[in-house]
Design a protein around this motif. Structure first.
Motif, PDB file in Angstrom:
ATOM      1  N   HIS A 104       0.841  -1.205   0.000  1.00 18.87           N
ATOM      2  CA  HIS A 104       0.000   0.000   0.000  1.00 18.87           C
ATOM      3  C   HIS A 104       0.873   1.251   0.000  1.00 18.87           C
ATOM      4  N   PRO A 105       0.376   2.362  -0.593  1.00 17.95           N
ATOM      5  CA  PRO A 105      -0.960   2.572  -1.149  1.00 17.95           C
ATOM      6  C   PRO A 105      -1.096   1.969  -2.552  1.00 17.95           C
ATOM      7  N   LYS A 106      -2.194   1.270  -2.767  1.00 18.24           N
ATOM      8  CA  LYS A 106      -2.447   0.656  -4.070  1.00 18.24           C
ATOM      9  C   LYS A 106      -3.952   0.605  -4.296  1.00 18.24           C
ATOM     10  N   SER A 107      -4.344   0.634  -5.562  1.00 20.77           N
ATOM     11  CA  SER A 107      -5.758   0.613  -5.925  1.00 20.77           C
ATOM     12  C   SER A 107      -5.920  -0.215  -7.192  1.00 20.77           C
ATOM     13  N   PHE A 108      -7.091  -0.831  -7.340  1.00 15.03           N
ATOM     14  CA  PHE A 108      -7.407  -1.583  -8.556  1.00 15.03           C
ATOM     15  C   PHE A 108      -8.765  -1.120  -9.063  1.00 15.03           C
ATOM     16  N   VAL A 109      -8.845  -0.809 -10.347  1.00 13.68           N
ATOM     17  CA  VAL A 109     -10.104  -0.399 -10.971  1.00 13.68           C
ATOM     18  C   VAL A 109     -10.283  -1.199 -12.250  1.00 13.68           C
ATOM     19  N   THR A 110     -11.443  -1.814 -12.396  1.00 14.74           N
ATOM     20  CA  THR A 110     -11.717  -2.596 -13.598  1.00 14.74           C
ATOM     21  C   THR A 110     -12.162  -1.686 -14.740  1.00 14.74           C
ATOM     22  N   LEU A 111     -11.745  -2.029 -15.947  1.00 11.04           N
ATOM     23  CA  LEU A 111     -12.153  -1.292 -17.139  1.00 11.04           C
ATOM     24  C   LEU A 111     -13.314  -1.992 -17.848  1.00 11.04           C
ATOM     25  N   ASP A 112     -14.011  -2.831 -17.105  1.00 15.58           N
ATOM     26  CA  ASP A 112     -15.236  -3.477 -17.575  1.00 15.58           C
ATOM     27  C   ASP A 112     -15.044  -4.161 -18.925  1.00 15.58           C
ATOM     28  N   ASN A 113     -15.736  -3.699 -19.967  1.00 18.06           N
ATOM     29  CA  ASN A 113     -15.734  -4.395 -21.257  1.00 18.06           C
ATOM     30  C   ASN A 113     -14.694  -3.859 -22.240  1.00 18.06           C
ATOM     31  N   ALA A 114     -13.753  -3.083 -21.778  1.00 17.73           N
ATOM     32  CA  ALA A 114     -12.725  -2.532 -22.672  1.00 17.73           C
ATOM     33  C   ALA A 114     -11.871  -3.651 -23.264  1.00 17.73           C
ATOM     34  N   ASP A 115     -11.368  -3.428 -24.494  1.00 19.46           N
ATOM     35  CA  ASP A 115     -10.431  -4.390 -25.065  1.00 19.46           C
ATOM     36  C   ASP A 115      -9.010  -3.999 -24.665  1.00 19.46           C
ATOM     37  N   HIS A 116      -8.046  -4.823 -25.054  1.00 21.08           N
ATOM     38  CA  HIS A 116      -6.669  -4.605 -24.612  1.00 21.08           C
ATOM     39  C   HIS A 116      -6.102  -3.267 -25.077  1.00 21.08           C
ATOM     40  N   LEU A 117      -6.438  -2.858 -26.304  1.00 20.78           N
ATOM     41  CA  LEU A 117      -5.890  -1.620 -26.855  1.00 20.78           C
ATOM     42  C   LEU A 117      -6.723  -0.382 -26.510  1.00 20.78           C
ATOM     43  N   ILE A 118      -7.755  -0.550 -25.693  1.00 24.61           N
ATOM     44  CA  ILE A 118      -8.616   0.569 -25.267  1.00 24.61           C
ATOM     45  C   ILE A 118      -9.068   1.351 -26.512  1.00 24.61           C
TER      46      ILE A 118
ATOM     47  N   ASP B 119     -12.104   1.870 -27.672  1.00 25.26           N
ATOM     48  CA  ASP B 119     -13.326   2.666 -27.506  1.00 25.26           C
ATOM     49  C   ASP B 119     -12.992   3.977 -26.799  1.00 25.26           C
ATOM     50  N   SER B 120     -13.371   5.105 -27.390  1.00 22.79           N
ATOM     51  CA  SER B 120     -13.028   6.414 -26.829  1.00 22.79           C
ATOM     52  C   SER B 120     -13.616   6.613 -25.437  1.00 22.79           C
ATOM     53  N   CYS B 121     -14.796   6.058 -25.185  1.00 26.46           N
ATOM     54  CA  CYS B 121     -15.415   6.204 -23.858  1.00 26.46           C
ATOM     55  C   CYS B 121     -14.581   5.488 -22.799  1.00 26.46           C
ATOM     56  N   ASP B 122     -14.017   4.326 -23.151  1.00 26.99           N
ATOM     57  CA  ASP B 122     -13.155   3.603 -22.211  1.00 26.99           C
ATOM     58  C   ASP B 122     -11.889   4.404 -21.915  1.00 26.99           C
ATOM     59  N   ALA B 123     -11.326   5.028 -22.951  1.00 24.49           N
ATOM     60  CA  ALA B 123     -10.119   5.835 -22.766  1.00 24.49           C
ATOM     61  C   ALA B 123     -10.397   7.050 -21.879  1.00 24.49           C
ATOM     62  N   GLU B 124     -11.533   7.705 -22.109  1.00 23.80           N
ATOM     63  CA  GLU B 124     -11.893   8.866 -21.297  1.00 23.80           C
ATOM     64  C   GLU B 124     -12.140   8.463 -19.852  1.00 23.80           C
ATOM     65  N   TYR B 125     -12.794   7.318 -19.660  1.00 22.59           N
ATOM     66  CA  TYR B 125     -13.043   6.834 -18.303  1.00 22.59           C
ATOM     67  C   TYR B 125     -11.722   6.554 -17.590  1.00 22.59           C
ATOM     68  N   ALA B 126     -10.800   5.879 -18.278  1.00 22.42           N
ATOM     69  CA  ALA B 126      -9.496   5.580 -17.686  1.00 22.42           C
ATOM     70  C   ALA B 126      -8.778   6.864 -17.289  1.00 22.42           C
ATOM     71  N   ALA B 127      -8.812   7.874 -18.160  1.00 20.79           N
ATOM     72  CA  ALA B 127      -8.132   9.137 -17.869  1.00 20.79           C
ATOM     73  C   ALA B 127      -8.736   9.826 -16.655  1.00 20.79           C
ATOM     74  N   GLU B 128     -10.060   9.845 -16.571  1.00 26.02           N
ATOM     75  CA  GLU B 128     -10.705  10.517 -15.446  1.00 26.02           C
ATOM     76  C   GLU B 128     -10.430   9.786 -14.135  1.00 26.02           C
ATOM     77  N   VAL B 129     -10.382   8.448 -14.178  1.00 26.84           N
ATOM     78  CA  VAL B 129     -10.037   7.675 -12.982  1.00 26.84           C
ATOM     79  C   VAL B 129      -8.604   7.993 -12.558  1.00 26.84           C
ATOM     80  N   ILE B 130      -7.694   8.048 -13.535  1.00 22.18           N
ATOM     81  CA  ILE B 130      -6.282   8.333 -13.228  1.00 22.18           C
ATOM     82  C   ILE B 130      -6.143   9.680 -12.530  1.00 22.18           C
ATOM     83  N   VAL B 131      -6.785  10.721 -13.064  1.00 23.63           N
ATOM     84  CA  VAL B 131      -6.645  12.053 -12.478  1.00 23.63           C
ATOM     85  C   VAL B 131      -7.258  12.108 -11.080  1.00 23.63           C
ATOM     86  N   THR B 132      -8.456  11.550 -10.926  1.00 27.96           N
ATOM     87  CA  THR B 132      -9.105  11.559  -9.613  1.00 27.96           C
ATOM     88  C   THR B 132      -8.245  10.845  -8.576  1.00 27.96           C
TER      89      THR B 132
END
Length: 402
Positions: A216-230, A232-245
């Protein structure tokens, strides 16, 4: 999003090509992005995630490893360890520009590389992996029958991502010998693991091993139905917003005055030219997003413009009631305001016109041991809310070209 071309010398002295994505508003921190195996800095996932991070105040350097994309050198002569050296040199190049990175982000094998590099870059405070393998050797699963040819001839062409890539024997030997368990266990940086449970290239069990090995400190967040290369633009935006938060908790965000935006200026910048997503920055501390519902061509990732208008009315109403009750020392425990917006015919609103006007309806809930007189007075005070008054009377809007 302003983007600058950027070059620096890699581990073998070759010039490596990079892009530095910069925020239009305040620069809060700098991130270094390592792309997936044999990809380039310009893959959609890297571009989209970098763009969203820049929109949220984090500058991002993404570069092509030696022999890939627009960088010089031969990829077949590289190794996993040389990729780590390129990352360290990229961080040094940023430091020379007074932009030392505090955040490392790695996608796929790039995620493994950032885990190996983090302890060697003093400025790094947090690390993010996206679809990363626990062992670098995992990448050899993509070589299939070419492994035997690589062993016997020293190199072979492998079809990766639909294009031929020449892989050298030294690369295979190196990834087989590299073990990241010690680097992960002694990372001494905050770690965020992002992974899609149905990733067919790098199984989610890799994320589990990275997460359980890290301290710790460590966190895990699932990207649900995203593919390996991300892709889908919505998946990429979600990942970015999670990273910043997540990163705000661990990074020392610098809060400079926003360039060209003095106190009191709210700046709206287009975030998605193909849709309606907007970044809204107020000063250096507050960030919001606006959008339209999917039914109107948006992606529904933020309030609509009318939604913000209704929110302003509701918030101002609640604040005004609270301020008055506090001053009077009345037992108001809680206040909430429901706001709805409609277009109605002026004649229905007792206005001398057949035109449509905007109608905002407020439903105010007051909780507490209040007398009937106190409740009536607080409802009267609601109409003195400054935003209410602004909406009721006509306003002048002055527009100038920048």
């Amino acid at each position: 999003m302003p983007t600058e071309k950027f070059t620096f010398r890699g581990h073998a002295g070759h010039e490596l090509a990079a892009r530095l994505d910069l925020p239009e508003g305040p620069h809060l921190a700098t991130a270094l992005f390592a792309h997936c195996f044999t990809c380039s800095k310009d893959i959609p996932a890297a571009r989209r995630i970098s763009a969203r991070l820049a929109g949220l105040g984090i500058a991002v350097l993404r570069f092509d490893f030696t022999g890939l994309g627009h960088s010089q050198g031969e990829f077949e002569n590289t190794s996993f360890r040389s990729n780590i050296q390129d990352l360290i040199l990229a961080a040094e190049a940023l430091d020379a520009k007074s932009m030392a990175p505090s955040l490392l982000i790695g996608h796929s094998l790039g995620g493994a590389a950032v885990l190996g590099a983090a302890r060697q870059i003093d400025s790094i405070r947090a690390v993010v992996t996206i679809g990363a393998p626990f062992d670098p050797e995992h990448v050899t699963h993509n070589f299939g029958g070419a492994l035997a040819e690589i062993e016997s001839r020293g190199a072979a062409e492998v079809l990766l991502g639909g294009r031929p890539v020449k892989i050298g024997k030294s690369f295979v030997e190196n990834v087989r010998s590299e073990k990241l368990e010690e680097d992960i266990a002694h990372l001494k940086r905050a770690l965020l693991v992002l992974h899609a449970p149905h990733d067919k290239i790098v199984g989610v069990e890799n994320a589990a091993r990275i997460f359980t090995t890290a301290k710790h400190p460590k966190s895990f967040v699932t990207l649900d139905n995203a593919d390996h290369l991300i892709t889908d633009s919505c998946d990429a935006e979600y990942a970015a917003e999670v990273i910043v938060t997540w990163a705000k908790r661990y990074l020392d965000f610098r809060i400079p005055a926003p360039p060209g935006a003095p106190e009191g200026v709210l700046r709206v910048s287009e975030a998605d030219p193909e849709g309606f997503l907007q970044d809204i920055n107020v000063g250096a501390k507050h960030h919001l997003v606006a959008d339209e519902p999917e039914a109107y061509g948006g992606t529904d990732r933020g309030l609509s413009p009318y939604g913000f208008l209704a929110a302003g009315l509701g918030a101002c109403t609640s604040m005004t009631i609270r301020m008055y009750a506090r001053r009077k020392a009345w037992p108001l425990k809680h206040v909430s305001v429901d706001v709805t917006h409609h277009k109605v015919h002026a004649q229905d609103a007792d206005a001398p016109s057949d035109e449509k006007i905007d109608q905002f309806t407020r439903v105010i809930r007051l909780t507490g041991n209040l007398s009937a007189e106190q409740r009536d007075k607080l409802m009267e005070i609601a109409d003195k809310c400054p935003v209410h008054r602004t909406l009721e009377r006509s306003s002048e809007i002055i527009t100038k070209a920048a």
